[in-house]
Design an enzyme around this catalytic site. Structure first.
Site, short mmCIF file in Angstrom:
data_model
loop_
_atom_site.label_atom_id
_atom_site.label_comp_id
_atom_site.label_asym_id
_atom_site.label_seq_id
_atom_site.Cartn_x
_atom_site.Cartn_y
_atom_site.Cartn_z
N ASN A 58 0.47 0.21 5.93
CA ASN A 58 1.20 -0.49 4.87
C ASN A 58 2.01 -1.59 5.53
O ASN A 58 2.83 -1.31 6.40
CB ASN A 58 2.13 0.51 4.14
N GLY A 59 1.77 -2.83 5.10
CA GLY A 59 2.48 -3.97 5.69
C GLY A 59 1.52 -5.10 5.95
O GLY A 59 0.37 -5.05 5.52
N GLY A 92 -0.64 0.69 -4.93
CA GLY A 92 -1.93 0.05 -4.70
C GLY A 92 -3.00 0.62 -5.59
O GLY A 92 -3.17 1.84 -5.65
N CYS A 108 15.32 -7.81 4.65
CA CYS A 108 14.54 -9.04 4.63
C CYS A 108 14.58 -9.56 3.21
O CYS A 108 14.28 -8.84 2.26
CB CYS A 108 13.09 -8.77 5.03
N CYS A 161 5.57 -14.00 0.54
CA CYS A 161 5.90 -12.93 1.48
C CYS A 161 4.76 -12.84 2.49
O CYS A 161 3.60 -12.84 2.10
CB CYS A 161 6.02 -11.60 0.75
N CYS A 169 12.60 -4.41 3.46
CA CYS A 169 12.24 -5.29 2.35
C CYS A 169 13.11 -4.99 1.12
O CYS A 169 13.01 -3.92 0.53
CB CYS A 169 10.77 -5.08 2.02
N TYR A 178 11.68 -3.99 -7.04
CA TYR A 178 10.48 -3.88 -7.87
C TYR A 178 9.50 -2.78 -7.45
O TYR A 178 8.96 -2.07 -8.28
CB TYR A 178 9.72 -5.22 -7.87
N CYS A 230 11.52 -14.02 0.75
CA CYS A 230 10.89 -14.59 -0.45
C CYS A 230 11.93 -15.16 -1.41
O CYS A 230 11.60 -15.92 -2.31
CB CYS A 230 9.99 -13.56 -1.13
N CYS A 259 0.83 -1.20 0.00
CA CYS A 259 0.00 0.00 0.00
C CYS A 259 0.86 1.24 0.00
O CYS A 259 2.05 1.17 0.29
CB CYS A 259 -0.84 0.08 1.27
P1 AMP Z 1 4.77 -13.26 -13.29
O1 AMP Z 1 4.07 -13.01 -14.55
O2 AMP Z 1 3.86 -13.90 -12.27
O3 AMP Z 1 6.07 -14.00 -13.42
O4 AMP Z 1 5.13 -11.82 -12.67
C1 AMP Z 1 6.32 -11.20 -12.94
C2 AMP Z 1 6.08 -9.78 -13.36
O5 AMP Z 1 5.30 -9.10 -12.39
C3 AMP Z 1 7.38 -9.02 -13.46
O6 AMP Z 1 7.32 -8.25 -14.64
C4 AMP Z 1 7.46 -8.14 -12.23
O7 AMP Z 1 7.95 -6.84 -12.55
C5 AMP Z 1 6.02 -8.06 -11.75
N1 AMP Z 1 5.89 -8.35 -10.30
C6 AMP Z 1 6.75 -8.94 -9.48
N2 AMP Z 1 6.26 -9.03 -8.24
C7 AMP Z 1 5.04 -8.49 -8.27
C8 AMP Z 1 4.03 -8.27 -7.29
N3 AMP Z 1 4.17 -8.67 -6.04
N4 AMP Z 1 2.90 -7.64 -7.70
C9 AMP Z 1 2.74 -7.25 -8.97
N5 AMP Z 1 3.65 -7.43 -9.94
C10 AMP Z 1 4.79 -8.04 -9.60
#
Ligand code: AMP
Length: 458
Positions: free
Chosen positions: A101-102, A28, A433, A382, A235, A241, A436, A2
């Site tokens: 957030n968390g 979010g 951390c 996570c 994190c 990301y 994951c 968030c």
């Molecule tokens: P996937 O298609 O499930 O392999 O998701 C990987 C893609 O989603 C990558 O392009 C990441 O930049 C993005 N991504 C990674 N973690 C998350 C997350 N927790 N929520 C949304 N997007 C994510």
């Protein structure tokens, strides 16, 4: 995950909060909300979807010198207005509003205890236990009431809370999630990321420290650190990301972190026969530039992202997720045709995005596709606020590197090592951390993760 934003002591508190939340929209997109305080009255607006879609009439009715706001990240199955924040309730000491957030890892147990004492919950959010515990504390000072409420609460929280006329900001002792403090014309402003301070023209002052509770009201500003000191567990995925590259979090620049991740990736997993490098926009842009720079290869804009489509994870089913990859990205044939390409992404979770993109890139005529990932393989869920799916759905938890390469349809696949990732952090490798990626969970995982995931406050 968030985004949270708050301000006290500014006549434009609501407008500033709205602006700040626009800069935190990437944290979010499921729901957004703002609570404002004018004199003795607290009012709130919460709505599903983006901030831009929030109905303007109720928002125009918000006024006052203090406001907090929240953008909530999607978790499949829990998309409901009851779970939108900020939470706003009235209790014997006045109104309480909370933006979190968390993820709290012992929220289930705390909730059962409270229900046995007669509490009635209005949502399935973990965050609501903090509201009930706040209402129960009999301490005189607002910051001591929050300390009472948070004692025994485990897991990740960056919080903004309105308690009567006091604005409180707090961060869990391990500092999992970021929370910055800035100032505008003397008024303190709090935000998940510094990009939200920039948009309102505030000057960054410092981060709220892990374990700190900061209070601001008519009697002034006070800071307490009431909890036992814990090992820092910020994190690492925020840098990889989640956060925006124009933000500074955890004392370092996100852009610098991502470029270092990309450079290190090029050292660890070079692609010496390739002609060019491109990113999966936007989150891997800086890492791909770092990779290109380190390898001496041209950086190209070979994938174009449609900015009117949200993050892929919002889609709850695999079928809609697959379609969304094509909705979201297209390849530029003129750049790719006949070339050996390096595609850099920041992470692979299920593999859906990579698989869809490889199909696009091959259809645009790529001769070879070399996939490089600027993080270590994601092998576990996570419990601290990032929406990663269960282990069964994580491609790297269930396949060897060669199996993944074949299943993703790439000519080569290279991930950054865990050490390489941590050593690329702008503040050095310690105090993060990485559960994951490593399985090294700093707390007991929740007893019922499924319940927690569908009801998470973040
Ligand atoms: P996937 O298609 O499930 O392999 O998701 C990987 C893609 O989603 C990558 O392009 C990441 O930049 C993005 N991504 C990674 N973690 C998350 C997350 N927790 N929520 C949304 N997007 C994510």
């Amino acid at each position: 995950m968030c985004g949270i934003f708050g301000v006290r002591g500014h006549s434009d508190a609501v407008a500033l909060t709205k602006l700040g939340l626009f800069s935190l929209q990437h944290r979010g997109q499921e729901s957004a909300g703002i609570v404002s305080v004018e004199g003795e009255t607290a009012r709130g607006v919460r709505s599903m979807g983006l901030l831009a879609d929030m109905p303007s009439a109720p928002l125009d009715a918000l006024h006052g010198h203090m406001a907090i706001g929240h953008t909530r990240y999607s978790t499949a199955g829990s998309s409901s207005i009851e779970n939108a924040q900020p939470v706003l309730v009235s209790s014997r000491g006045g109104h309480i509003a909370l933006a979190h957030n968390g993820n709290l890892t012992n929220a289930g147990e705390l909730r059962v205890d409270l229900e046995e004492l007669g509490s009635i919950f209005a949502s399935s959010m973990d965050s609501e236990v903090i509201v009930h515990r706040l209402a129960r504390s009999t301490a005189a000072k607002p910051e001591d009431r929050l300390a009472d409420a948070l004692r025994g609460v485990e897991g990740a929280y960056s919080l903004l809370i309105v308690l009567g006329d006091t604005l409180l900001a707090a961060r869990d002792p391990r500092g999992w999630r970021p929370l910055a403090m800035g100032r505008l014309n003397g008024a303190p402003i709090f935000a998940s990321e510094t990009c939200a301070l920039d948009i309102v023209g505030a000057t960054y002052e410092r981060d709220i420290a892990p374990g700190e509770i900061f209070a601001v009201d008519l009697s002034g500003e006070r800071s307490i650190t009431p909890f036992e000191k814990k090992e820092l567990k910020r994190c690492v995925f925020e840098h990889v990301y989640f956060a925006r590259p124009d933000s500074r979090i955890f004392g370092g620049s996100v852009d610098r972190a991502r470029r270092a991740l990309g450079r290190r990736l090029a050292q660890e997993c070079p692609a010496s026969t390739a002609d060019l490098v491109f990113s999966v926009p936007d989150s891997s842009n800086s890492a791909a530039m770092g990779f290109a720079h380190e390898s001496g290869l041209p950086f190209e804009l070979a994938l174009i992202r449609n900015h009117y489509v949200g993050r892929t994870f919002i889609q709850p089913t695999q079928a809609t997720r697959d379609a969304k990859v094509r909705l979201k990205y297209n390849a530029v044939r003129e750049i790719i045709e006949g070339k050996s390409v390096v595609m850099v992404d920041d992470s692979i979770v299920r593999g859906t995005t990579t698989r869809g993109l490889v199909t696009l890139v091959r259809a645009a005529g790529a001769r070879e596709v070399h996939m490089r990932v600027s993080s270590a393989p994601v092998t576990g869920p996570c419990y601290y606020g990032i929406d990663t799916p269960s282990r069964e759905e994580l491609i790297a938890a269930n396949n060897t590197l060669e199996e993944m390469r074949a299943s993703l349809g790439v000519d080569s696949l290279g991930y950054l090592s865990l050490n390489g990732m941590l050593e690329s952090m702008p503040t050095g490798p310690d105090g993060f951390c990485h559960a994951c990626f490593s399985g090294d969970y700093p707390t007991q995982p929740p007893t019922d993760p499924a319940k927690l995931r569908s009801g998470c406050g973040s």
